[in-house]
Design a protein around this motif. Structure first.
Motif, PDB file in Angstrom:
ATOM      1  N   ILE A  97      16.923 -10.859 -18.497  1.00  0.00           N
ATOM      2  CA  ILE A  97      17.541 -11.993 -19.196  1.00  0.00           C
ATOM      3  C   ILE A  97      16.752 -12.263 -20.478  1.00  0.00           C
ATOM      4  O   ILE A  97      15.622 -12.772 -20.448  1.00  0.00           O
ATOM      5  CB  ILE A  97      17.590 -13.238 -18.289  1.00  0.00           C
ATOM      6  CG1 ILE A  97      18.391 -12.884 -17.025  1.00  0.00           C
ATOM      7  CG2 ILE A  97      18.229 -14.420 -19.028  1.00  0.00           C
ATOM      8  CD1 ILE A  97      18.567 -14.001 -16.049  1.00  0.00           C
ATOM      9  N   ASN A  98      17.321 -11.846 -21.590  1.00  0.00           N
ATOM     10  CA  ASN A  98      16.706 -12.062 -22.900  1.00  0.00           C
ATOM     11  C   ASN A  98      17.033 -13.475 -23.351  1.00  0.00           C
ATOM     12  O   ASN A  98      18.139 -13.750 -23.824  1.00  0.00           O
ATOM     13  CB  ASN A  98      17.250 -11.043 -23.909  1.00  0.00           C
ATOM     14  CG  ASN A  98      16.562  -9.705 -23.800  1.00  0.00           C
ATOM     15  OD1 ASN A  98      15.344  -9.634 -23.557  1.00  0.00           O
ATOM     16  ND2 ASN A  98      17.314  -8.631 -23.951  1.00  0.00           N
ATOM     17  N   ASN A  99      16.055 -14.338 -23.188  1.00  0.00           N
ATOM     18  CA  ASN A  99      16.283 -15.766 -23.416  1.00  0.00           C
ATOM     19  C   ASN A  99      15.321 -16.371 -24.449  1.00  0.00           C
ATOM     20  O   ASN A  99      15.631 -17.392 -25.052  1.00  0.00           O
ATOM     21  CB  ASN A  99      16.133 -16.491 -22.065  1.00  0.00           C
ATOM     22  CG  ASN A  99      16.042 -17.981 -22.212  1.00  0.00           C
ATOM     23  OD1 ASN A  99      17.048 -18.656 -22.420  1.00  0.00           O
ATOM     24  ND2 ASN A  99      14.819 -18.532 -22.116  1.00  0.00           N
ATOM     25  N   ALA A 100      14.174 -15.735 -24.672  1.00  0.00           N
ATOM     26  CA  ALA A 100      13.155 -16.326 -25.562  1.00  0.00           C
ATOM     27  C   ALA A 100      13.762 -16.643 -26.919  1.00  0.00           C
ATOM     28  O   ALA A 100      14.585 -15.884 -27.429  1.00  0.00           O
ATOM     29  CB  ALA A 100      11.986 -15.364 -25.733  1.00  0.00           C
ATOM     30  N   GLY A 101      13.359 -17.753 -27.477  1.00  0.00           N
ATOM     31  CA  GLY A 101      13.911 -18.083 -28.782  1.00  0.00           C
ATOM     32  C   GLY A 101      13.118 -19.154 -29.494  1.00  0.00           C
ATOM     33  O   GLY A 101      12.403 -19.951 -28.873  1.00  0.00           O
TER      34      GLY A 101
END
Ligand code: NAD
Length: 306
Positions: A97-101
């Motif tokens: 889950i690519n969530n970093a922001g």
């Protein structure tokens, strides 16, 4: 009653999981049998500073509830190290889950290269690095699930967010291609444009609205999309938040075909502008070949009258 979705024996990597949406994903997967890699470098929402605390708090919470979790403090710019943690600690990777922001909001007039570059490093390069490192494992085991995170700002544009909007729409193209390349290997990729109360939104939305938009309300859709039972919903864009879930897709007007000769002038297009923008008989393209097929079809019918 619907069966509870479980993730026993699977390993989930969540980036930027020290708070907000990432934390909500981790707590959920930790409670449904998965082993979770909780990644967060503990930066401010502008991407400044770092601390191990953000990820540690989430890991401790999962463990205290009887789940399995490990922290990783790398920046997603070194996403391969995050996947390495999953392999080293749990021996596999199933769900990413690519969530970093982060945000670097500023009017376009005042935007500097560093505002642009940092946003692209975290959102675009970060999502690439983790997915690229997970890909060989996904292909080999013929199973992989990816969620990338876009934003309404990316889909529609937003004042002060030219950098963020460009990066977030980038997540859509990235996901659409991963979906196509992964399908044969049961690697399913989807992209969400979430809306949730977090430190990113708490200063720009009124408290009563924020109360309706718990990060937890984004989790169920993500769970459905990454579950092993989902073998067909891939390359899709979803808007999700506050209990609302909707799918978005591309729409193309049926358009105008003019004879491609010297009569094909700007004036000829202006004359038929209504036809270019007429969505009364729309098409829903899903790949570059759709356009070629359309041209072939139109050529058979002959061009519209000039
Ligand atoms: P958040 O600030 O609570 O969470 C983002 C997390 O990413 C933070 O914990 C931060 O430390 C971490 N992070 C930042 N840079 C990192 C890096 N280089 N490496 C690893 N971790 C890093 O915000 P959120 O609202 O939970 O946002 C999560 C995602 O959802 C982001 O991609 C955001 O752009 C997107 N999003 C959120 C909303 C919303 O309404 N909250 C709307 C649209 C998109």
């Amino acid at each position: 009653m619907a069966e509870q979705l479980r993730f026993d024996g699977q390993v989930v990597v969540v980036t930027g999981a020290g708070g907000g949406l990432g934390k909500a994903y981790c707590l959920f997967f930790g409670s449904r049998g998965a082993s979770v890699v909780v990644n967060d470098l503990g930066a401010s929402f502008k991407g400044e500073g770092n601390s191990t605390k953000a990820a540690d708090v989430v890991v401790n919470e999962i463990k205290a509830a009887g789940g399995k979790a490990v922290a990783n403090y790398d920046s997603v710019e070194n996403g391969d190290k995050i996947i390495e943690t999953a392999i080293k600690e749990f021996g596999r990777i199933d769900i990413l889950i690519n969530n970093a922001g982060i945000l670097r909001d500023i009017s376009f007039k005042n935007m500097k290269d560093e505002d642009w570059d940092l946003i692209f490093k975290v959102h675009v390069k970060g999502s690439y690095k983790t997915a690229r490192a997970a890909w060989p494992y996904f292909r080999k085991q013929k199973f992989g699930r990816v969620i990338n995170t876009a934003s309404a700002a990316g889909l529609f544009g937003n004042f002060g967010q030219a950098n963020y909007s460009a990066a977030k729409l980038g997540m859509v193209g990235f996901t659409e291609t991963l979906a196509k390349e992964g399908l044969k290997y049961n690697i399913i990729s989807n992209v969400i444009a979430p809306i949730a109360a977090s430190r990113m939104t708490e200063t720009v939305m009124p408290p009563d609205l924020l109360a309706l938009m718990k990060p937890e309300w984004v989790v169920p859709l993500v769970a459905v999309l990454v579950h092993k039972n989902n073998t067909s919903e891939t390359g899709s864009i979803f808007e999700v938040g506050g209990g609302h879930v909707a799918k978005l897709r591309w729409e193309r007007s049926s358009g105008l075909l003019l004879k491609a000769d010297e009569s094909y002038t700007p004036g000829a297009i202006i004359k038929k502008w209504d036809q270019v923008t007429d969505f009364s008989n729309p098409q829903y393209p899903t790949g570059p070949n759709d356009f070629l097929a359309l041209l072939e079809e139109s050529l058979k019918l002959g061009p519209n009258d000039p």
